[in-house]
Write an enzyme that holds these catalytic residues in place. Structure first.
Site, PDB file in Angstrom:
ATOM      1  N   SER A  27      37.194   3.501  59.852  1.00  0.00           N
ATOM      2  CA  SER A  27      36.903   2.385  58.358  1.00  0.00           C
ATOM      3  C   SER A  27      37.563   3.520  57.166  1.00  0.00           C
ATOM      4  CB  SER A  27      35.764   2.534  58.012  1.00  0.00           C
ATOM      5  OG  SER A  27      35.194   2.170  56.866  1.00  0.00           O
ATOM      6  N   TYR A  58      27.821   7.377  57.456  1.00  0.00           N
ATOM      7  CA  TYR A  58      28.712   6.284  58.160  1.00  0.00           C
ATOM      8  C   TYR A  58      29.894   6.781  57.743  1.00  0.00           C
ATOM      9  CZ  TYR A  58      31.153   1.878  58.897  1.00  0.00           C
ATOM     10  OH  TYR A  58      32.097   0.867  59.200  1.00  0.00           O
TER      11      TYR A  58
HETATM   12  N1  LIG Z   1      32.762  -5.134  58.693  1.00  0.00           N
HETATM   13  C1  LIG Z   1      33.537  -4.411  57.890  1.00  0.00           C
HETATM   14  O1  LIG Z   1      33.886  -4.544  56.549  1.00  0.00           O
HETATM   15  C2  LIG Z   1      34.263  -3.080  58.516  1.00  0.00           C
HETATM   16  C3  LIG Z   1      35.278  -2.324  57.814  1.00  0.00           C
HETATM   17  C4  LIG Z   1      35.632  -1.184  58.177  1.00  0.00           C
HETATM   18  C5  LIG Z   1      35.329  -1.046  59.516  1.00  0.00           C
HETATM   19  N2  LIG Z   1      34.384  -1.608  60.388  1.00  0.00           N
HETATM   20  C6  LIG Z   1      34.171  -1.387  61.669  1.00  0.00           C
HETATM   21  O2  LIG Z   1      34.514  -2.337  62.602  1.00  0.00           O
HETATM   22  C7  LIG Z   1      33.599  -2.152  63.844  1.00  0.00           C
HETATM   23  C8  LIG Z   1      33.116  -3.483  64.215  1.00  0.00           C
HETATM   24  O3  LIG Z   1      32.159  -3.842  63.229  1.00  0.00           O
HETATM   25  P1  LIG Z   1      31.684  -5.521  62.724  1.00  0.00           P
HETATM   26  O4  LIG Z   1      32.119  -5.392  61.179  1.00  0.00           O
HETATM   27  O5  LIG Z   1      32.271  -6.201  63.960  1.00  0.00           O
HETATM   28  O6  LIG Z   1      30.099  -5.363  62.934  1.00  0.00           O
HETATM   29  P2  LIG Z   1      29.101  -6.102  64.039  1.00  0.00           P
HETATM   30  O7  LIG Z   1      29.521  -7.538  63.778  1.00  0.00           O
HETATM   31  O8  LIG Z   1      27.740  -5.662  62.916  1.00  0.00           O
HETATM   32  O9  LIG Z   1      29.498  -5.248  64.891  1.00  0.00           O
HETATM   33  C9  LIG Z   1      29.009  -4.235  65.343  1.00  0.00           C
HETATM   34  C10 LIG Z   1      29.080  -4.014  66.996  1.00  0.00           C
HETATM   35  O10 LIG Z   1      28.619  -2.675  67.307  1.00  0.00           O
HETATM   36  C11 LIG Z   1      27.537  -2.954  68.367  1.00  0.00           C
HETATM   37  N3  LIG Z   1      26.924  -1.862  68.551  1.00  0.00           N
HETATM   38  C12 LIG Z   1      26.141  -0.963  67.566  1.00  0.00           C
HETATM   39  N4  LIG Z   1      25.024  -0.096  68.128  1.00  0.00           N
HETATM   40  C13 LIG Z   1      25.327  -0.101  69.165  1.00  0.00           C
HETATM   41  C14 LIG Z   1      25.063   0.719  70.199  1.00  0.00           C
HETATM   42  N5  LIG Z   1      23.868   1.754  70.043  1.00  0.00           N
HETATM   43  N6  LIG Z   1      25.319   0.562  71.763  1.00  0.00           N
HETATM   44  C15 LIG Z   1      26.053  -0.521  71.803  1.00  0.00           C
HETATM   45  N7  LIG Z   1      26.636  -1.223  70.873  1.00  0.00           N
HETATM   46  C16 LIG Z   1      26.244  -1.168  69.597  1.00  0.00           C
HETATM   47  C17 LIG Z   1      26.832  -4.003  68.332  1.00  0.00           C
HETATM   48  O11 LIG Z   1      26.289  -4.569  69.248  1.00  0.00           O
HETATM   49  P3  LIG Z   1      25.091  -5.573  69.475  1.00  0.00           P
HETATM   50  O12 LIG Z   1      25.353  -6.414  68.319  1.00  0.00           O
HETATM   51  O13 LIG Z   1      25.221  -6.166  70.905  1.00  0.00           O
HETATM   52  O14 LIG Z   1      23.887  -4.656  69.384  1.00  0.00           O
HETATM   53  C18 LIG Z   1      27.969  -5.076  67.570  1.00  0.00           C
HETATM   54  O15 LIG Z   1      28.880  -5.612  68.907  1.00  0.00           O
HETATM   55  C19 LIG Z   1      32.731  -1.276  63.432  1.00  0.00           C
HETATM   56  O16 LIG Z   1      33.296   0.291  63.995  1.00  0.00           O
HETATM   57  C20 LIG Z   1      32.716  -0.904  62.031  1.00  0.00           C
HETATM   58  O17 LIG Z   1      32.437   0.332  61.412  1.00  0.00           O
HETATM   59  C21 LIG Z   1      33.851  -2.898  59.774  1.00  0.00           C
END
Ligand SMILES: NC(=O)c1ccc[n+]([C@@H]2O[C@H](COP(=O)([O-])OP(=O)(O)OC[C@H]3O[C@@H](n4cnc5c(N)ncnc54)[C@H](OP(=O)(O)O)[C@@H]3O)[C@@H](O)[C@H]2O)c1
Length: 253
Positions: free
Chosen positions: A142, A155
């Site tokens: 990120s 984070y």
């Molecule tokens: N959204 C943004 O604006 C943004 C920006 C920059 C980077 N990112 C990065 O993009 C990636 C995906 O995020 P997203 O936006 O798609 O968020 P999201 O929809 O909340 O997805 C997060 C995922 O991580 C999994 N997870 C969390 N804790 C876990 C654990 N202890 N064991 C196994 N799985 C776990 C969740 O699984 P369950 O739901 O099945 O528990 C879910 O599939 C992350 O690395 C995030 O930091 C997001």
């Protein structure tokens, strides 16, 4: 150049928004996909999307903060497909608080899930990749690993750690033909952004800071991952690819 025909990919956080998008893109490029997460219903949706592309999927329900679950992910992947060619470390958790409010438990949870888990998984799968003569690893990081924001101290620190781990693994594993890169998404309207909105930052403000005029969404991240893990990027390792509609080049709110 972009074909992943015959490859096996493993995507963590495949129950989440970006993980589903990445899984769909990998399957679209020809890979079978092992999908990992904790929410069985949302994993089923991703499995359907992968199979809809005509590829095999295998679901593993696992918690990345538990080392026994990581060992199980490796074992089940081998039992099912005999190898893993591509690992996308996408899962992450977000504990957003003012720095002085963090507890020791918060610290352990976020670093275990976001750094120790993906590092362990990468290290253990690299053994399989070495035996097969190479592989590809992508960390989803990120821009908060490089810039500061309210409540994002830990984070952001985990994402900065992953960026350095990307460079170090790329350096150490180049001799085994394992490439290691990262992608840095800008703001995406997923659960991950909720705490930012609670802090009074509005979606409109983020859109105004994004030259493309919108937040990231479905179909925006998969192509970057396909590129990095395909032959098209065969001389690229240890690099970060920013996918943000220009958010990171904009300084005026
Ligand atoms: N959204 C943004 O604006 C943004 C920006 C920059 C980077 N990112 C990065 O993009 C990636 C995906 O995020 P997203 O936006 O798609 O968020 P999201 O929809 O909340 O997805 C997060 C995922 O991580 C999994 N997870 C969390 N804790 C876990 C654990 N202890 N064991 C196994 N799985 C776990 C969740 O699984 P369950 O739901 O099945 O528990 C879910 O599939 C992350 O690395 C995030 O930091 C997001």
């Amino acid at each position: 150049m972009f074909s992943l025909e015959g490859k096996v990919a493993l995507v963590t956080g495949a129950s989440g928004a970006l993980g589903r998008d990445i899984s769909m893109a990998l399957a679209g490029a020809g890979a079978d996909v092992i999908i990992v997460g904790r929410n069985a219903d949302r994993l089923r949706e991703t499995a359907r999307v992968v199979e809809g592309k005509g590829r095999k999927s295998h679901t593993i329900i696992a918690d990345l903060s538990k080392s026994e679950d990581i060992a199980r992910i490796i074992q089940e992947s081998i039992d099912q497909f005999q190898c893993v060619d591509i690992l996308v470390n996408n899962a992450a958790t977000n504990v957003f608080k003012k720095a002085e409010k963090f507890t020791e438990e918060d610290f352990d949870l976020i670093f275990t899930t976001n750094v120790k888990g993906p590092f362990s998984l990468s290290r253990q799968l690299s053994g399989i990749m070495k035996t097969k003569g190479g592989g590809n690893i992508v960390f989803v990081v990120s821009q908060l690993g490089q810039t500061a924001m309210n409540f994002a101290c830990l984070y952001g620190a985990t994402k900065a750690a992953l960026m350095q781990i990307t460079r170090s693994l790329a350096f150490e594993w180049a001799e085994y033909n394992i490439r290691v890169n990262s992608v840095s998404p800008g703001p995406w309207s997923t659960g991950m952004l909720e705490p930012v909105f609670k802090d009074g930052v509005t979606e409109d403000a983020l859109i105004r800071m994004t030259p493309s005029g919108r937040l990231g969404g479905e179909g925006d991240i998969g192509g970057a991952v396909i590129f990095l893990v395909s032959d098209a990027a065969r001389h690229i390792t240890g690099q970060d690819l920013i996918v943000d509609g220009g958010f990171s080049i904009c300084k005026i709110v």
